[in-house]
Design a protein around this motif. Sequence first.
Motif: not given
Length: 608
Positions: A345-374
């Motif tokens: 869009g016209r505005e900047a996004s700050s989200e990490l937005r992986p897609g769903h190629p062929a309808g598959q659900a994206p998989r992300l590491a726990r470290h990414i899903r919980n970025p505030g955790a040391a």
Amino acid sequence: MFTTRPTLQGTFGMVSSTHWLASQSAMAVLEDGGNAFDAAVAAGFVLHVVEPHLNGPAGEVPILLAPAGGEVKVLCGQGVAPAGATIAHYRTLGLDLVPGTGPLAAAVPGAFDAWMLLLRDHGTKPLADVLKHAIGYAEHGHAPVERVGETVETVRALFETEWRSSAAVYLPDGSSPRPGELFRNPALAATWKRLLAEVSGAGDRASQIEKARETWRSGFIADALVRQAQQPTVDTSGEHHSGTLTAADLAGWSASYEAPATYDWQGWTICKPGPWSQGPALLQQLALLPTELPPYGSAAYVHVLIEGCKLAMADREAWYGDGAAVPLDDLLSSAYNEQRRSLIGREASSELRPGHPAGQAPRLARHIRNPGAAPSGYSSLGAGEPTVNAGLRRRDSGEAAVTRDGATSGDTCHLDVVDRWGNMVAATPSGGWLQSNPVVPELGFPLGTRLQMAWLDEGLPNSLVPGRRPRTTLSPTIALRDGVPTLAFGTPGGDQQDQWQLHFFLAVALRGEVRGGLDLQGAIDAPNWHNESFPSSFHPRATHPGLVTVESRMQREVIEDLKRRGHDVLVGEPWSEGRLCAVARDVRTGVLSAAANPRGMQGYAVGR
């Protein structure tokens, strides 16, 4: 337009690399009758000597090669995880991330074997002829660039207290390498001289190269590498750990050839390493471009490229890796990218937005899903975690950002060569940095740390799995125009590589020709930028949503417009973004071209 240097043009041969000594050594090989592949190998080994903070023989190198009249191929010099490098083993040690330094982060070394395969299969020169330049600089010395000494100073305390074999090479009299004074690495020179002595009786050129590969994998070099890997070594966890590399791991791995990942765009075919690298992210960014781009250099243009990059890099995180089922065809398909493009869009996004190629659900590491955790397994040993601004300043100048304990955001080298016969090569050697692992005393160079890019979560495309390549940031490019290899390019820069390369390529493709040839230097010199709205590939895997770093040379109204669109803009130094190299061949005229990055004052193109 004004450029810092001319775009070089000639008909005999062209070289561009991140250090003038490597460029000129490659040119010397061309002048001696060698081809582009001989020259690339010579330059690669010189880079090990003159940019040891950015690459080494036990690191890795992806190579794209286009033999005259042949097909573009990828030569993979990215080693795999050793057999003992299991997630369970690292978890048992209390680690959530692979350390950023030390032997636990060492993959099977890949660079040396890849260079040997390139020389054996596509070169013409004997091994001694291509190694003599590197041996000369290691034995008799070279005047180091400022960043070598600066990097050593950053890890001086570590070298003096823990990594004493590194201090013996880089602090031999208590002083780090100094510009204007000769710096030598006699242990490295002795390694290559012993190697040449051992292979000299092996027979013809190819047999000697094969003997060198055998010596690396199971001879005196392998023995020394394994001994070092098994030494308990302090790493970024703050603890002493031994590595997992064994003699069987070294003996069982070889560099290999594969077909490139490709994408067609407006008469160009862009060739990249596959999704075990981040290379397809450049292809996805091209696929995400709108049919009508905003005017080159405008705020709208920069915004579209930033937002497209965020989407491509989000897919990198969710889908790329050395797993068996990366849905690359879907990720590059028109339908998928049309849907993804609608998110810009016209505005900047700050989200990490992986897609769903062929309808598959994206998989992300726990470290990414919980970025505030040391993460567990990170310590600065009193030095403090690198700040984003400090890391940006050092990395954007083309150098690895390091803390006293050797934690590094990583950086690398690049070289491109085209010869009078039309052979073309692009290579991005990296890893085995002087700040990555202790120097192997008998050899004069350290192990690498590429395993830090794999996740300690099960079931991800980039999970740490024995025998699997960690997903690398290294990403050289060859571009074909109407089916003919025309352009070879690349850059250091870790996660920034396929941002800066896209900006360069579009500048070449959209701005036309100069003096009958591609305006390579103008495209390299153009004000550059990068964003970090995705997890870093380097320990400790930080993310900086919305952050965009731009050179201060970017027009003020463009910067202000980007801020209004919601980008968190950090204005850097005027010449701080990118370290691109490029060569080209105009098939219509036979004219060869080359250009190199002026940033950092060490990249040079040569040719005639």
